[in-house]
Design a protein around this motif. Sequence first.
Motif, mmCIF file in Angstrom:
data_model
loop_
_atom_site.group_PDB
_atom_site.id
_atom_site.type_symbol
_atom_site.label_atom_id
_atom_site.label_comp_id
_atom_site.label_asym_id
_atom_site.label_seq_id
_atom_site.Cartn_x
_atom_site.Cartn_y
_atom_site.Cartn_z
ATOM 1 N N GLN A 31 0.833 -1.192 0.000
ATOM 2 C CA GLN A 31 0.000 0.000 0.000
ATOM 3 C C GLN A 31 0.879 1.259 0.000
ATOM 4 O O GLN A 31 0.637 2.187 -0.763
ATOM 5 N N ALA A 32 1.889 1.278 0.842
ATOM 6 C CA ALA A 32 2.784 2.441 0.917
ATOM 7 C C ALA A 32 3.510 2.659 -0.407
ATOM 8 O O ALA A 32 3.660 3.796 -0.862
ATOM 9 N N ALA A 33 3.949 1.570 -1.044
ATOM 10 C CA ALA A 33 4.647 1.691 -2.324
ATOM 11 C C ALA A 33 3.715 2.223 -3.410
ATOM 12 O O ALA A 33 4.093 3.100 -4.187
ATOM 13 N N LEU A 34 2.484 1.708 -3.465
ATOM 14 C CA LEU A 34 1.524 2.177 -4.459
ATOM 15 C C LEU A 34 1.149 3.634 -4.215
ATOM 16 O O LEU A 34 0.980 4.398 -5.168
ATOM 17 N N GLN A 35 1.040 4.038 -2.957
ATOM 18 C CA GLN A 35 0.754 5.438 -2.642
ATOM 19 C C GLN A 35 1.908 6.334 -3.067
ATOM 20 O O GLN A 35 1.692 7.407 -3.624
ATOM 21 N N SER A 36 3.136 5.912 -2.824
ATOM 22 C CA SER A 36 4.289 6.746 -3.177
ATOM 23 C C SER A 36 4.436 6.903 -4.688
ATOM 24 O O SER A 36 4.950 7.913 -5.155
ATOM 25 N N LEU A 37 3.968 5.921 -5.448
ATOM 26 C CA LEU A 37 4.008 6.006 -6.910
ATOM 27 C C LEU A 37 2.807 6.756 -7.477
ATOM 28 O O LEU A 37 2.730 6.988 -8.672
ATOM 29 N N GLY A 38 1.851 7.104 -6.611
ATOM 30 C CA GLY A 38 0.671 7.832 -7.062
ATOM 31 C C GLY A 38 -0.396 6.952 -7.683
ATOM 32 O O GLY A 38 -1.327 7.436 -8.317
ATOM 33 N N VAL A 39 -0.270 5.629 -7.531
ATOM 34 C CA VAL A 39 -1.226 4.701 -8.122
ATOM 35 C C VAL A 39 -2.519 4.676 -7.315
ATOM 36 O O VAL A 39 -3.608 4.620 -7.880
ATOM 37 N N ILE A 40 -2.411 4.707 -6.008
ATOM 38 C CA ILE A 40 -3.599 4.755 -5.156
ATOM 39 C C ILE A 40 -3.497 5.966 -4.244
ATOM 40 O O ILE A 40 -2.407 6.471 -3.989
ATOM 41 N N GLY A 41 -4.645 6.411 -3.768
ATOM 42 C CA GLY A 41 -4.674 7.522 -2.820
ATOM 43 C C GLY A 41 -4.560 7.006 -1.403
ATOM 44 O O GLY A 41 -4.196 5.857 -1.165
ATOM 45 N N THR A 42 -4.916 7.835 -0.481
ATOM 46 C CA THR A 42 -4.834 7.445 0.922
ATOM 47 C C THR A 42 -6.183 6.992 1.461
ATOM 48 O O THR A 42 -6.332 6.774 2.647
ATOM 49 N N SER A 43 -7.168 6.838 0.578
ATOM 50 C CA SER A 43 -8.493 6.414 1.024
ATOM 51 C C SER A 43 -8.503 4.921 1.338
ATOM 52 O O SER A 43 -7.461 4.292 1.412
ATOM 53 N N ASN A 44 -9.658 4.358 1.492
ATOM 54 C CA ASN A 44 -9.817 2.971 1.908
ATOM 55 C C ASN A 44 -9.163 2.004 0.921
ATOM 56 O O ASN A 44 -9.697 1.714 -0.140
ATOM 57 N N TYR A 45 -8.022 1.486 1.287
ATOM 58 C CA TYR A 45 -7.233 0.590 0.444
ATOM 59 C C TYR A 45 -7.956 -0.728 0.175
ATOM 60 O O TYR A 45 -7.814 -1.311 -0.882
ATOM 61 N N ALA A 46 -8.759 -1.179 1.118
ATOM 62 C CA ALA A 46 -9.421 -2.480 0.988
ATOM 63 C C ALA A 46 -10.738 -2.400 0.223
ATOM 64 O O ALA A 46 -11.311 -3.424 -0.112
ATOM 65 N N ALA A 47 -11.211 -1.203 -0.085
ATOM 66 C CA ALA A 47 -12.489 -1.053 -0.782
ATOM 67 C C ALA A 47 -12.345 -1.443 -2.255
ATOM 68 O O ALA A 47 -11.260 -1.400 -2.831
ATOM 69 N N THR A 48 -13.449 -1.821 -2.863
ATOM 70 C CA THR A 48 -13.468 -2.131 -4.290
ATOM 71 C C THR A 48 -13.347 -0.832 -5.076
ATOM 72 O O THR A 48 -14.050 0.131 -4.801
ATOM 73 N N ALA A 49 -12.469 -0.811 -6.064
ATOM 74 C CA ALA A 49 -12.265 0.385 -6.883
ATOM 75 C C ALA A 49 -13.372 0.500 -7.924
ATOM 76 O O ALA A 49 -13.816 -0.495 -8.495
ATOM 77 N N THR A 50 -13.812 1.724 -8.178
ATOM 78 C CA THR A 50 -14.768 1.971 -9.253
ATOM 79 C C THR A 50 -14.009 1.990 -10.572
ATOM 80 O O THR A 50 -12.770 2.057 -10.597
#
Length: 108
Positions: A31-50
């Motif tokens: 999660q931290a790596a994906l956030q640092s690359l800008g792939v995911i935000g800081t919102s609910n990581y476990a939620a289903t993506a739209t």
Amino acid sequence: MNKRKIIALALAATAVLGCAAPVSALDTAHQAALQSLGVIGTSNYAATATRGEFARMRVAVSGRADQISSTASSSPFSDVPYSSEYAGYIAAVTSEGTMSGYLDGTFR
């Protein structure tokens, strides 16, 4: 494909495929790596993506996020207002052919 893209794709695939697994220290590192690359935000990581969120992730992984406006000048689909935070990303992925809408003119 450069090294950063390969790492981002591998981490994204691991995160998507491992959604059903319990959160562990390794998941937190992903999660931290994906956030640092800008792939995911800081919102609910476990939620289903739209689909809109996935379009943003797709653009982030491609390395073109800084070239995309967060809004579009017109609505790419009838259910995506031009003012949507994902409109620019949706327009980008549909124009490059990596995602598409439905025959009824919606993106959903």
